[in-house]
Motif scaffolding. Structure first.
Motif, short mmCIF file in Angstrom:
data_model
loop_
_atom_site.label_atom_id
_atom_site.label_comp_id
_atom_site.label_asym_id
_atom_site.label_seq_id
_atom_site.Cartn_x
_atom_site.Cartn_y
_atom_site.Cartn_z
N ARG A 315 -27.23 -25.41 -14.65
CA ARG A 315 -26.14 -25.42 -13.68
C ARG A 315 -26.54 -26.11 -12.39
O ARG A 315 -27.71 -26.15 -12.02
N VAL A 316 -25.51 -26.65 -11.74
CA VAL A 316 -25.70 -27.39 -10.49
C VAL A 316 -24.66 -26.92 -9.48
O VAL A 316 -23.48 -26.80 -9.81
N ALA A 317 -25.10 -26.66 -8.24
CA ALA A 317 -24.18 -26.33 -7.15
C ALA A 317 -24.36 -27.37 -6.06
O ALA A 317 -25.49 -27.72 -5.70
N VAL A 318 -23.24 -27.87 -5.55
CA VAL A 318 -23.26 -28.89 -4.50
C VAL A 318 -22.42 -28.39 -3.34
O VAL A 318 -21.26 -28.01 -3.53
N THR A 319 -22.98 -28.39 -2.13
CA THR A 319 -22.19 -28.05 -0.95
C THR A 319 -21.98 -29.32 -0.12
O THR A 319 -22.85 -30.19 -0.07
N VAL A 320 -20.81 -29.41 0.50
CA VAL A 320 -20.49 -30.55 1.38
C VAL A 320 -19.83 -30.02 2.64
O VAL A 320 -19.22 -28.94 2.64
N SER A 321 -19.93 -30.80 3.71
CA SER A 321 -19.35 -30.43 5.00
C SER A 321 -18.36 -31.50 5.45
O SER A 321 -18.63 -32.70 5.30
N GLY A 322 -17.23 -31.08 6.01
CA GLY A 322 -16.11 -31.96 6.28
C GLY A 322 -16.38 -33.08 7.27
O GLY A 322 -15.71 -34.11 7.21
N LEU A 323 -17.32 -32.91 8.19
CA LEU A 323 -17.61 -33.94 9.19
C LEU A 323 -18.88 -34.72 8.85
O LEU A 323 -19.42 -35.43 9.70
N GLY A 341 -20.38 -35.85 -19.48
CA GLY A 341 -20.58 -35.18 -20.75
C GLY A 341 -21.76 -34.21 -20.71
O GLY A 341 -22.08 -33.58 -21.73
N TRP A 342 -22.38 -34.09 -19.54
CA TRP A 342 -23.43 -33.08 -19.37
C TRP A 342 -22.84 -31.71 -19.64
O TRP A 342 -21.74 -31.38 -19.16
N ASP A 343 -23.55 -30.88 -20.37
CA ASP A 343 -22.95 -29.61 -20.83
C ASP A 343 -23.26 -28.43 -19.93
O ASP A 343 -23.04 -27.27 -20.31
N GLY A 344 -23.73 -28.68 -18.72
CA GLY A 344 -24.00 -27.59 -17.79
C GLY A 344 -22.80 -27.27 -16.91
O GLY A 344 -21.73 -27.86 -17.03
N GLU A 345 -23.00 -26.31 -16.01
CA GLU A 345 -21.95 -25.86 -15.09
C GLU A 345 -22.11 -26.55 -13.74
O GLU A 345 -23.21 -26.61 -13.20
N VAL A 346 -21.01 -27.06 -13.20
CA VAL A 346 -21.02 -27.69 -11.88
C VAL A 346 -20.13 -26.87 -10.95
O VAL A 346 -18.96 -26.64 -11.24
N VAL A 347 -20.71 -26.44 -9.82
CA VAL A 347 -19.98 -25.67 -8.82
C VAL A 347 -19.99 -26.46 -7.52
O VAL A 347 -21.03 -27.01 -7.13
N GLN A 348 -18.85 -26.52 -6.85
CA GLN A 348 -18.76 -27.24 -5.58
C GLN A 348 -18.28 -26.30 -4.48
O GLN A 348 -17.36 -25.51 -4.69
N TYR A 349 -18.92 -26.40 -3.31
CA TYR A 349 -18.58 -25.55 -2.17
C TYR A 349 -18.34 -26.45 -0.96
O TYR A 349 -19.19 -27.27 -0.62
N GLU A 350 -17.18 -26.30 -0.31
CA GLU A 350 -16.83 -27.16 0.81
C GLU A 350 -16.63 -26.35 2.09
O GLU A 350 -16.07 -25.25 2.06
N THR A 351 -17.10 -26.89 3.20
CA THR A 351 -16.91 -26.29 4.51
C THR A 351 -16.19 -27.31 5.39
O THR A 351 -16.71 -28.39 5.66
N ALA A 352 -15.00 -26.96 5.84
CA ALA A 352 -14.21 -27.88 6.67
C ALA A 352 -14.68 -27.84 8.12
O ALA A 352 -15.17 -26.81 8.61
N GLY A 353 -14.54 -28.99 8.78
CA GLY A 353 -14.77 -29.04 10.22
C GLY A 353 -16.19 -28.87 10.70
O GLY A 353 -16.43 -28.55 11.87
N GLU A 354 -17.16 -29.07 9.82
CA GLU A 354 -18.57 -28.93 10.22
C GLU A 354 -19.35 -30.18 9.86
O GLU A 354 -19.02 -30.89 8.91
N ARG A 355 -20.41 -30.43 10.63
CA ARG A 355 -21.21 -31.63 10.42
C ARG A 355 -22.35 -31.35 9.44
O ARG A 355 -22.50 -30.24 8.93
#
Length: 382
Positions: A315-323, A341-355
């Motif tokens: 599994r892979v988790a990716v976080t990103v920030s809005g600014l 086609g990678w068979d793992g789990e992808v999770v994404q987490y976003e934070t708005a308004g932060e650098r």
């Protein structure tokens, strides 16, 4: 009149003459010093020490900037590097706020490869009270554009204490070599060696915190910014080289605001050519021109889907920030991994308004606490 004054002075006792002379001297001193205190002064900030110039007064190589990577560092033509940030160090020990204990270890004395280990409260004596099992193992790579910061700097020490306490993991924060003194791939090679060192010790020692407390079947690799770039590339290397030492496998990777870039804009990424050229120039500086801006090391979108499918984790988790300038490519990376086609789990987490990596500079920000909870939950989830 003058004669009369002279007669009077002559008639004075010796001690009176001495006292009068002293009084006259004090009055003269006051007249001299009074203007110094009364005339206003213009205060200036202390200037940094000047570099020694040539005897003929011309500019020397220590005065000429070869590359300006502000606000991180400046490199001069002499080879001298002046770092503007990320140079402070804090000792290991017991953190009063979290109860987490840390210690420093040397992995390779010749290259300076080292790490700071973290153990949560009670982790040295008992099994994890929640799951009844040994603790997950986290290998963490710090950020800093590959040129500043350290596993021992205050912001990373604070962050790791908090993350370890909340996630209930035994963590290894890696001290890898920095550019430009050690351009890439030095940081990648150090990080790979450290990851395999952790795998060996969690399996059979001799490091007791890993051998006795670590659960190698729950091995995570994480990092922020440049450290997230490293974490991704470690999982890719593990896939291409058939795993880690002793057959260990990576359970998941956690990429916090990853430092990914490329030649062409993706999504809503900036089209400002000056800014894009700047990012390309700094990447070239970091790797001493060895890799282009479209190399998969910096641009995972340049990796063919057949190669992305070799990602060696579940599994892979990716976080990103809005600014954050890197937000769009972080999101595109998560999408590309899903579509490969990678068979793992992808999770994404976003934070708005932060650098970019805001949570390191503002750990008490409610958004930082929320992102920390996400990261801890990801690491502690079965």
């Amino acid at each position: 009149m003058v004669s009369k004054i002279k007669r009077q002075l002559a008639s004075l006792p010796l001690f009176a003459k001495a006292a009068l002379l002293l009084l006259i001297l004090l009055l003269l001193l006051a007249v001299i010093l009074l203007p110094i205190f009364l005339i206003p002064h213009h205060h200036r900030a202390e200037l940094p020490p000047a570099s020694p110039g040539n005897n003929n007064g011309s500019t020397g190589p220590d005065d000429v900037v070869a590359f300006d990577f502000s606000p991180f560092l400046v490199m001069y033509k002499s080879g001298r590097v002046h770092r503007m940030d990320g140079t402070d160090r804090v000792p290991a020990g017991v953190d009063e706020a979290t109860g987490v204990t840390s210690k420093d270890v040397v992995i390779d004395g010749k290259t300076g490869l080292a790490a700071r280990l973290y153990l949560p409260r009670g982790g040295g004596k008992e099994e994890d009270p929640v799951s009844g099992a040994l603790l997950p193992v986290l290998v963490f790579y710090h950020g800093g554009a590959f040129v500043i910061e350290s596993a021992f700097t205050p912001k990373y020490h604070v962050y790791l204490n908090s993350l370890v306490a909340k996630a209930g993991v035994v963590a290894v924060s890696v001290e890898y070599r920095l550019a430009p003194e050690h351009p890439l791939p030095a940081a990648y090679e150090d990080s790979w060696r450290a990851l395999n060192w952790v795998a060996k010790n969690a399996d059979a020692g001799p490091e007791p915190w890993l051998r006795d407390r670590g659960n190698l079947s729950r091995l995570f690799v994480a990092g922020d910014s440049a450290g997230a770039n490293i974490a991704h590339n470690m999982a890719m290397r593990a896939g291409n080289e058939g795993g880690l030492a002793g057959g260990a496998a990576i359970t998941g990777i956690l990429l916090l605001d990853p430092y990914f870039w490329g030649k062409k804009p993706v999504g809503a990424e900036t089209t400002d050519q000056a800014k894009r050229r700047q990012y390309e120039a700094t990447w070239s500086f970091i790797c001493d021109g060895k890799y282009g801006i479209d190399d998969p090391l910096i641009d995972p979108l340049a990796t063919p889907a057949s190669e992305l499918r070799k990602m060696a984790c579940a599994r892979v988790a990716v976080t990103v920030s809005g600014l954050d300038d890197f937000e769009e490519r972080g999101k595109a990376y998560a999408a590309a991994l899903r579509d490969s086609g990678w068979d793992g789990e992808v999770v994404q987490y976003e934070t708005a308004g932060e650098r970019h990596v805001y949570f390191l500079d503002a750990p008490k920000n409610p958004k930082s606490a929320k992102e920390l909870a996400f990261a801890a939950g990801y690491l502690s989830r079965e």
